[in-house]
Design a protein around this motif. Sequence first.
Motif, PDB file in Angstrom:
ATOM      1  N   THR A  47       0.834  -1.035  -0.008  1.00  0.00           N
ATOM      2  CA  THR A  47       0.103   0.043  -0.057  1.00  0.00           C
ATOM      3  C   THR A  47       0.907   1.207   0.030  1.00  0.00           C
ATOM      4  O   THR A  47       2.152   1.270   0.380  1.00  0.00           O
ATOM      5  CB  THR A  47      -0.951   0.161   1.144  1.00  0.00           C
ATOM      6  N   THR A  49      -0.811   4.381   0.857  1.00  0.00           N
ATOM      7  CA  THR A  49      -1.681   5.407   1.718  1.00  0.00           C
ATOM      8  C   THR A  49      -2.006   4.743   2.938  1.00  0.00           C
ATOM      9  O   THR A  49      -1.876   3.325   3.141  1.00  0.00           O
ATOM     10  CB  THR A  49      -2.964   5.992   0.788  1.00  0.00           C
ATOM     11  N   ALA A  51      -5.228   4.474   3.704  1.00  0.00           N
ATOM     12  CA  ALA A  51      -6.780   4.594   3.643  1.00  0.00           C
ATOM     13  C   ALA A  51      -7.305   3.064   3.987  1.00  0.00           C
ATOM     14  O   ALA A  51      -8.558   3.285   4.502  1.00  0.00           O
ATOM     15  CB  ALA A  51      -7.002   4.553   1.956  1.00  0.00           C
ATOM     16  N   TYR A  89     -17.028   0.958   1.113  1.00  0.00           N
ATOM     17  CA  TYR A  89     -15.623   1.103   1.131  1.00  0.00           C
ATOM     18  C   TYR A  89     -15.058   1.557  -0.167  1.00  0.00           C
ATOM     19  O   TYR A  89     -13.734   1.665  -0.255  1.00  0.00           O
ATOM     20  CB  TYR A  89     -14.943  -0.055   1.706  1.00  0.00           C
ATOM     21  N   ALA A  91     -14.476   4.799  -1.070  1.00  0.00           N
ATOM     22  CA  ALA A  91     -13.619   5.791  -0.746  1.00  0.00           C
ATOM     23  C   ALA A  91     -12.206   5.440  -0.548  1.00  0.00           C
ATOM     24  O   ALA A  91     -11.190   5.795  -1.096  1.00  0.00           O
ATOM     25  CB  ALA A  91     -13.967   6.934   0.309  1.00  0.00           C
ATOM     26  N   ALA A  92     -12.202   4.408   0.480  1.00  0.00           N
ATOM     27  CA  ALA A  92     -10.747   3.849   0.696  1.00  0.00           C
ATOM     28  C   ALA A  92     -10.103   2.971  -0.434  1.00  0.00           C
ATOM     29  O   ALA A  92      -8.867   3.243  -0.567  1.00  0.00           O
ATOM     30  CB  ALA A  92     -11.100   2.962   1.769  1.00  0.00           C
ATOM     31  N   ALA A  95      -8.855   5.453  -3.024  1.00  0.00           N
ATOM     32  CA  ALA A  95      -8.004   6.340  -2.423  1.00  0.00           C
ATOM     33  C   ALA A  95      -6.432   5.397  -2.553  1.00  0.00           C
ATOM     34  O   ALA A  95      -5.565   6.112  -2.754  1.00  0.00           O
ATOM     35  CB  ALA A  95      -7.869   6.667  -0.913  1.00  0.00           C
ATOM     36  N   GLU A  96      -6.461   4.194  -2.415  1.00  0.00           N
ATOM     37  CA  GLU A  96      -5.254   3.347  -2.560  1.00  0.00           C
ATOM     38  C   GLU A  96      -5.044   3.080  -4.256  1.00  0.00           C
ATOM     39  O   GLU A  96      -4.171   2.441  -4.474  1.00  0.00           O
ATOM     40  CB  GLU A  96      -5.762   2.032  -1.759  1.00  0.00           C
TER      41      GLU A  96
END
Length: 287
Positions: A47, A49, A51, A89, A91-92, A95-96
């Motif tokens: 990963t 971020t 997030a 989920y 958004a998370a 974001a990644e």
Amino acid sequence: MATGAAGAVEMRGALMRLRRETGLDVAFGGLVEPGRGQVRISELTGTTTAALDALAVSSGNGLGGKAAALVRPCAVTDYSSSRRISHEYDAAVAAEGLRSVLAVPVVVRRRVRGVLYGALRSARPLGDRTLSAAVQAARDVEQSLVVRDEACGLLAAARAPGPDGAARAPDADGATRERLREAHGALRALAPRVADPVLRAELLAVCETLATAPGPLSAAAPRVRLTPRELDVLACVAAGTTNAAAGHRLGLRAETVKAYLRSAMRKLGAHTRLEAVVAARRAGLLP
């Protein structure tokens, strides 16, 4: 030790192997939080971020929640646009930068104990090879959790007080000592298979306590030093296993078991398997 915290060690290793074997961009996962029924993402590799870190996934929600609810692997080629999952989920995941994602439940004794994920940052099919590797990674975590459950159960039994609340006296009678010997052999066989070093050390400490418990012969016995593997093999021999069965139990070849046994016999001055077990008990190495 909390099972969730300890189980993270096995999860972390499985995720790292999964990425190494498949070339997945990201792998992550977590175990079910006791009493809450949610999977808490705690282990991440690849990963960029935070997030996904500590994300709580409820059964039925998102890809991982669907895999947990159905108790089977699930995958999507483009997470954000998929109509096969709910999107709590997004958004998370966005974001990644994840697109293709798979999720495999970790199931022990018909109960979901966690979820393991693998993902790419491009929208392309993951393929059977990748899915098979993810399933195998989940099976590795499952096996580790089974071993941990067995070890914790044996630890609890070994520490359980007697009927009057006092500590058990291992030399009270033959039946009690035989149960103690069975527990010792089982713990010694399990310890090498436990990945978490803290729990493994705890198991071995209990083994030593059981082995050196007061007995009719241990007080005047000479001290002999055996390696951990020699003790593992002797514990199996004391339980009546063959070299082949001991090897299966310890993850060793029968020839390797025989070599450890020969070495232990030489140190103990024994000429037979039975003599080695008796000598080890006299030396306080076995209960």
